[in-house]
Design an enzyme around this catalytic site. Structure first.
Site, PDB file in Angstrom:
ATOM      1  N   LEU A 252      -0.396   9.494   5.014  1.00 30.39           N
ATOM      2  CA  LEU A 252       0.510   8.762   4.452  1.00 30.39           C
ATOM      3  C   LEU A 252       1.112   7.758   5.636  1.00 30.39           C
ATOM      4  CD1 LEU A 252       2.529  10.903   1.964  1.00 30.39           C
ATOM      5  CD2 LEU A 252       0.847   9.354   1.478  1.00 30.39           C
ATOM      6  N   HIS A 253       0.135   7.086   6.083  1.00 28.23           N
ATOM      7  CA  HIS A 253       0.376   6.227   7.230  1.00 28.23           C
ATOM      8  C   HIS A 253       1.286   5.264   6.938  1.00 28.23           C
ATOM      9  CE1 HIS A 253      -3.263   7.500   9.633  1.00 28.23           C
ATOM     10  NE2 HIS A 253      -3.962   7.147   8.420  1.00 28.23           N
ATOM     11  N   ASP A 254       1.064   4.537   5.853  1.00 31.56           N
ATOM     12  CA  ASP A 254       1.836   3.182   5.287  1.00 31.56           C
ATOM     13  C   ASP A 254       3.281   3.734   4.667  1.00 31.56           C
ATOM     14  OD1 ASP A 254      -0.155   1.570   6.370  1.00 31.56           O
ATOM     15  OD2 ASP A 254      -0.771   1.153   4.451  1.00 31.56           O
TER      16      ASP A 254
END
Ligand code: BDR
Ligand code: CA
Length: 331
Positions: A252-254
């Site tokens: 879940l980078h963003d």
């Protein structure tokens, strides 16, 4: 109960599977007053990023248990500042042909969708920055071209915003697009260099922390229609991650950037100067974080960023999953 203070927020994005998850988190978070979404080239070409955001926002909106006004979506830059095209082969294998795991091939996008806007991203970013000043948060989860163009339009306004939280770069670790560069910075290093030095308070949420923010695949199992849609959305992304890194989940980078804007205590930061390598050699796109002793001395703080070095991943996942309950069909 006291009403939560809402922060006027703009998200600049290139949807993108994890961008869609990030928008889902933002729309479900009462602390965020999402004023606008601007789109940029990156995971997909700019015209697809615009189309994807105009589909994702109403799709999320109709599933929210408590409906709310949805933000307008604006089209943005199609090319990096210095031009040149980005090879999309890898993006397709991560995000699917349409950038959204082919979600809307299996499901009809909600009609009528959002209307087309005539103003472009950099205009909207500059004008909201001017109008809202220190109360505005900008969360940038794609290449930084739109923000750099907004700096060119009105540097003073951008320097005056409350915070710019950037998902981009990597501190003390290799990139994911090249050995040196994280994808968002790789797509437009010159823009990243402009934004890092624009004078606004910057928080950099790099790969060194986002790689630790993994939603396990099992969390997307079961549930109702909405959870099934998120499972479809994440399908190619999880497949890639299993093949490439042996990780069975959605990184879940963003969403971590959105969460860090919501709850800054989720990440532990060092205040450091970040330079972006803009040469044409193998280091192009590298974010060089100055970790030398004394580098955060008061005199050097003005032109530096809060660089996330630690993350409380358990607390982040708890927050993320609890916010998804705002959607009908999640459970
Ligand atoms: C970043 O690159 C994109 O593929 C993701 O959407 C994220 O913004 C991670 O490096
Ligand atoms: Ca993104």
């Amino acid at each position: 109960m006291a009403k939560k203070i809402q922060t006027p927020t703009l998200i600049d994005c290139d949807p993108g599977v994890d961008d869609a998850f990030a928008i889902a988190l933002a729309l479900a978070s009462p602390e965020i007053d999402l004023r606008a979404i601007t789109t940029v080239h990156g995971n997909v070409p700019a015209r697809m990023a615009y189309r994807n955001a105009r589909r994702v926002v109403p799709f999320l909106g109709v599933n929210l248990r408590s409906p709310k006004p949805l933000p307008a979506v604006y089209p943005g830059a199609g090319l990096p500042l210095r031009g040149g095209r980005i090879d999309r082969k890898i993006s397709i294998s991560i995000h699917g042909e349409d950038g959204l795991g082919d979600l809307f091939r299996k499901r009809k996008p909600p009609a009528p969708g959002l209307r087309r806007e005539s103003r472009v991203a950099s205009q909207v970013i500059a004008s909201l920055s001017r109008g809202l000043g220190g109360s505005l948060s900008i969360i940038a989860i794609g290449p930084l071209t739109n923000l750099a163009l907004a700096v060119r339009r009105d540097r003073k306004a951008l320097a005056g915003v409350g915070r710019i939280v950037i998902m981009g770069g990597a501190a003390q670790m290799p990139g994911n697009a090249t050995r040196a560069a994280e994808f968002n910075v790789h797509c437009d290093p010159e823009a990243a260099e402009v934004v890092m030095n624009c004078g606004a308070p910057i928080t950099m949420i790099g790969l060194n922390v986002t790689r630790r923010a993994v939603l396990p695949s099992r969390s997307l199992g079961g549930g109702g229609e909405f959870r099934g849609a998120l499972r479809d959305l994440a399908g190619p992304y999880i497949g890639f991650s299993k093949r490439r890194r042996g990780v069975d989940g959605v990184t879940l980078h963003d969403p971590l950037a959105v969460a860090a804007a919501l709850e800054p205590g989720l990440v532990g930061c060092l205040h450091r100067k970040v330079s972006v390598e803009c040469g044409s050699g193998p280091a192009r796109g590298m974010t060089v974080v100055d970790l030398r002793p004394g580098a955060d001395a008061p005199a050097s703080r003005a032109r530096s960023a809060e660089v996330a070095m630690e993350v409380d991943e358990k607390r982040f996942l708890r927050l993320f999953l609890s916010r998804l309950r705002a959607y009908r069909g999640w459970s």
